[in-house]
Design a protein around this motif. Structure first.
Motif, short mmCIF file in Angstrom:
data_model
loop_
_atom_site.label_atom_id
_atom_site.label_comp_id
_atom_site.label_asym_id
_atom_site.label_seq_id
_atom_site.Cartn_x
_atom_site.Cartn_y
_atom_site.Cartn_z
N ASN A 193 52.48 -16.66 -93.04
CA ASN A 193 53.09 -15.87 -94.10
C ASN A 193 52.91 -14.36 -93.92
OD1 ASN A 193 51.68 -18.41 -96.07
ND2 ASN A 193 53.88 -18.22 -95.73
N ILE A 194 52.16 -13.96 -92.90
CA ILE A 194 51.83 -12.54 -92.77
C ILE A 194 53.07 -11.69 -92.50
CG2 ILE A 194 51.25 -12.66 -90.31
CD1 ILE A 194 49.56 -10.48 -93.03
N THR A 195 54.02 -12.19 -91.74
CA THR A 195 55.21 -11.40 -91.46
C THR A 195 56.04 -11.19 -92.72
OG1 THR A 195 55.31 -12.11 -89.16
CG2 THR A 195 57.35 -11.28 -90.12
N GLU A 196 56.16 -12.24 -93.52
CA GLU A 196 56.88 -12.09 -94.78
C GLU A 196 56.19 -11.05 -95.66
OE1 GLU A 196 58.84 -14.87 -98.29
OE2 GLU A 196 57.24 -15.70 -97.03
N ALA A 197 54.87 -11.08 -95.68
CA ALA A 197 54.13 -10.09 -96.48
C ALA A 197 54.35 -8.68 -95.94
CB ALA A 197 52.64 -10.43 -96.46
N VAL A 198 54.31 -8.54 -94.62
CA VAL A 198 54.50 -7.23 -93.99
C VAL A 198 55.90 -6.70 -94.24
CG1 VAL A 198 54.73 -6.07 -91.75
CG2 VAL A 198 52.71 -7.47 -92.23
N GLN A 199 56.90 -7.57 -94.09
CA GLN A 199 58.29 -7.12 -94.15
C GLN A 199 58.82 -6.97 -95.58
OE1 GLN A 199 60.71 -9.67 -91.69
NE2 GLN A 199 59.73 -9.01 -89.80
N THR A 200 58.30 -7.76 -96.51
CA THR A 200 58.89 -7.75 -97.85
C THR A 200 57.92 -7.34 -98.97
OG1 THR A 200 58.40 -10.07 -98.42
CG2 THR A 200 60.39 -9.63 -97.11
N GLN A 201 56.61 -7.33 -98.69
CA GLN A 201 55.65 -7.07 -99.75
C GLN A 201 54.66 -5.94 -99.42
OE1 GLN A 201 56.04 -8.76 -102.65
NE2 GLN A 201 57.78 -9.75 -101.62
N ALA A 202 54.91 -5.21 -98.37
CA ALA A 202 53.95 -4.19 -97.94
C ALA A 202 53.63 -3.18 -99.04
CB ALA A 202 54.46 -3.47 -96.69
N ALA A 203 54.63 -2.83 -99.83
CA ALA A 203 54.42 -1.85 -100.90
C ALA A 203 53.49 -2.39 -101.99
CB ALA A 203 55.75 -1.45 -101.53
N LYS A 204 53.30 -3.69 -102.01
CA LYS A 204 52.46 -4.32 -103.02
C LYS A 204 51.00 -4.43 -102.58
CE LYS A 204 56.06 -5.30 -105.65
NZ LYS A 204 56.27 -4.71 -106.98
N PHE A 205 50.70 -3.96 -101.35
CA PHE A 205 49.34 -4.03 -100.83
C PHE A 205 48.80 -2.64 -100.49
CE2 PHE A 205 50.64 -8.42 -99.96
CZ PHE A 205 49.50 -9.12 -100.30
N VAL A 206 47.49 -2.48 -100.65
CA VAL A 206 46.81 -1.24 -100.29
C VAL A 206 46.78 -1.12 -98.76
CG1 VAL A 206 44.57 -0.05 -100.34
CG2 VAL A 206 45.37 -1.31 -102.36
N ASP A 207 46.92 0.09 -98.25
CA ASP A 207 46.82 0.35 -96.81
C ASP A 207 45.34 0.36 -96.44
OD1 ASP A 207 46.94 1.12 -94.20
OD2 ASP A 207 47.97 3.03 -94.55
N LEU A 208 44.87 -0.70 -95.82
CA LEU A 208 43.46 -0.83 -95.47
C LEU A 208 43.09 -0.09 -94.20
CD1 LEU A 208 43.08 -4.62 -96.34
CD2 LEU A 208 42.33 -2.66 -97.70
N GLY A 209 44.11 0.33 -93.45
CA GLY A 209 43.85 1.03 -92.20
C GLY A 209 43.15 2.36 -92.39
N LYS A 210 43.24 2.91 -93.60
CA LYS A 210 42.60 4.20 -93.89
C LYS A 210 41.11 4.06 -94.16
CE LYS A 210 46.86 5.94 -96.05
NZ LYS A 210 47.47 6.43 -97.32
N ASP A 211 40.66 2.83 -94.38
CA ASP A 211 39.29 2.61 -94.82
C ASP A 211 38.42 1.86 -93.82
OD1 ASP A 211 39.35 3.56 -97.74
OD2 ASP A 211 41.10 2.27 -97.62
N VAL A 212 39.00 1.44 -92.70
CA VAL A 212 38.22 0.63 -91.76
C VAL A 212 38.34 1.17 -90.34
CG1 VAL A 212 38.54 -1.47 -93.12
CG2 VAL A 212 40.17 -0.93 -91.29
N ASP A 213 37.42 0.73 -89.50
CA ASP A 213 37.50 0.99 -88.07
C ASP A 213 38.29 -0.17 -87.46
OD1 ASP A 213 37.21 1.38 -85.38
OD2 ASP A 213 35.02 1.14 -85.35
#
Length: 440
Positions: free
Chosen positions: A113-133
């Motif tokens: 389901n990750i691609t569906e989340a990435v392509q259609t729900q990304a705006a509904k998730f926090v960008d975690l790349g800013k907080d992790v290595d």
């Protein structure tokens, strides 16, 4: 993975794997389908309550991670909401994401389901790349959860690197090599070499045995190592033009049209019986299947099974955790998600349930249980799976990835393997189903 009845049956079978397996990459405690909260301990008193929505058994509670975190953060209470089946969990999660309310503070996301989340729900998730290595995780694992503009919506949990599990006693009786290192060299780099060895096995196969459990097993394993699957990186459907699909299909057809397959459907009762009776000599096994084999083969299989590197690095399975923007405790949820997926914690989950980590720095410390090591002839299991994990190619998934794959394996390949249809007839049957799935 949620879009078909056949897919649902497979999900139920996979849930059974989690419930049954023991030892390395194995069994799990019971959970529930009702979505009711299962407290990780603690509670109330003005504390911040963080909820985590998961499917199946992620192992966090079982490994004591919730209790550990709450002890270190006395102002936090953690509650886990568990749904066993992803075909129930994911639609429910999508509805809540789209509504902007009702989500948990942390939501698990299965690889299907990750691609569906990435392509259609990304705006509904926090960008975690800013907080992790991000270098803590395998590059290909990060890539699966990253949007085109670089937003990372999920942190990697487990993965399913591939190996070949084989019955060395049956290989010996068939006059084949039994040493795992030499055997891996014989089929290294090409699944067709693995299939060719099956032809040799069948020339002197012990009575009542076949080389492999099913043609679909070979297809899934081969496809898991291809960088081109059913969709391209831009989200276009390419399954009928994909080189990766063609290579995997061709390998499967070599098996399906020969006498080397036991013609068993994975996770059906007859497949379990095949393990118990020793009716097939090899199976393509992702890391999580090790415990399943140990459970189903039973005491009679101890010391007869061995593990060798697969022809190519391949993956089957894995998940992520993300933080919905609807969370009222984003800062705290991000901190918990980071901690749960850090290498140290992934190693602890492995020690309890042996879910294979997506964080390479944890690999050196992983140790299988002694009974499992003995069962699989003292094979260096963690090393084999670690080596595979590090070289798995980045693969692009699509929103209909799972039902496309199910149509190919459960319709196309089974038509050939079990009903005697030609490869062309099997392909056309799968194609017809896929057109329906895609609304074409």
């Amino acid at each position: 993975m949620r879009t078909s009845t056949r897919g649902s049956r497979r999900l139920m079978a996979l849930a059974a794997v989690a419930a049954l397996t023991t030892g390395l990459l194995a069994g799990c405690a019971e959970d529930s389908d009702d979505g009711h909260s299962n407290s990780g301990g603690g509670g109330g008193g003005g504390k911040t309550t963080l909820t985590i929505g998961t499917f199946g058994v992620f192992g966090y509670k079982q490994a004591g991670l919730y209790d550990e975190y709450m002890k270190e953060h006395p102002d936090i209470t953690i509650k886990e909401n568990v749904t066993t089946r992803t075909d129930v969990y994911w639609p429910k999660t999508l509805t809540r994401l789209q509504a902007g309310s009702g989500t948990d503070d942390i939501q698990a996301i299965e690889v299907g389901n990750i691609t569906e989340a990435v392509q259609t729900q990304a705006a509904k998730f926090v960008d975690l790349g800013k907080d992790v290595d991000k270098s803590q995780w395998l590059d290909w694992k990060n890539a699966q959860a990253t949007t085109k503009d670089g937003k990372l919506i999920g942190l990697g949990t487990d993965i399913g690197p591939m190996a070949i599990c084989y019955r060395k006693d049956l290989f010996q009786k068939a006059g084949l090599e039994t040493d795992r290192t030499k055997l891996a060299e014989q089929w290294k780099g090409d699944w067709s070499k693995y299939v060719d060895l099956g032809k040799e096995y069948m020339k002197k196969a012990p009575k009542g045995t076949k080389y492999v459990d099913s043609a679909s097993s070979v297809y899934n394993a081969a496809l898991g190592g291809q960088d081109e699957r059913y969709y391209d990186k831009d989200g276009n459907v390419i399954w009928d033009k994909s080189t990766g699909v063609k290579n995997a299909w061709d390998a499967a057809m070599e098996v399906a049209t020969s006498n080397m397959s036991a013609k068993l459907k994975q996770f059906d009762p007859t497949w379990d019986q095949g393990y118990a009776k020793g009716t097939f000599a090899t199976v393509a096994c992702p890391a999580w299947m090790i415990g399943y084999i140990e459970q189903k083969s039973g005491a009679s299989g101890k010391g007869k099974w061995d593990v060798a590197a697969a022809p190519t690095a391949s993956n089957w399975g894995g998940s992520f955790v993300g933080v919905p923007t609807a969370s009222k405790h984003q800062k705290e949820a991000v901190a918990l998600a980071k901690w749960l997926t850090a290498p140290e914690q992934q190693a602890k989950v492995f020690a309890k349930q042996a879910s294979f980590p997506s964080t390479p720095s944890a690999y050196a410390s992983l140790k299988p249980q002694a009974d499992t090591t003995t069962y699989f002839s003292d094979a260096p299991i963690t090393q084999i799976f670690s080596d595979s994990a590090k070289t798995i190619p980045t693969q692009y998934f699509g929103t209909k990835d799972q039902p496309i794959g199910t149509a190919i394996t459960d319709i196309g390949i089974l038509q050939v393997e079990q009903k005697g249809k030609t490869p062309d007839q099997g392909w056309n049957a799968a194609k017809s189903e896929i057109k329906d799935v895609l609304g074409q």
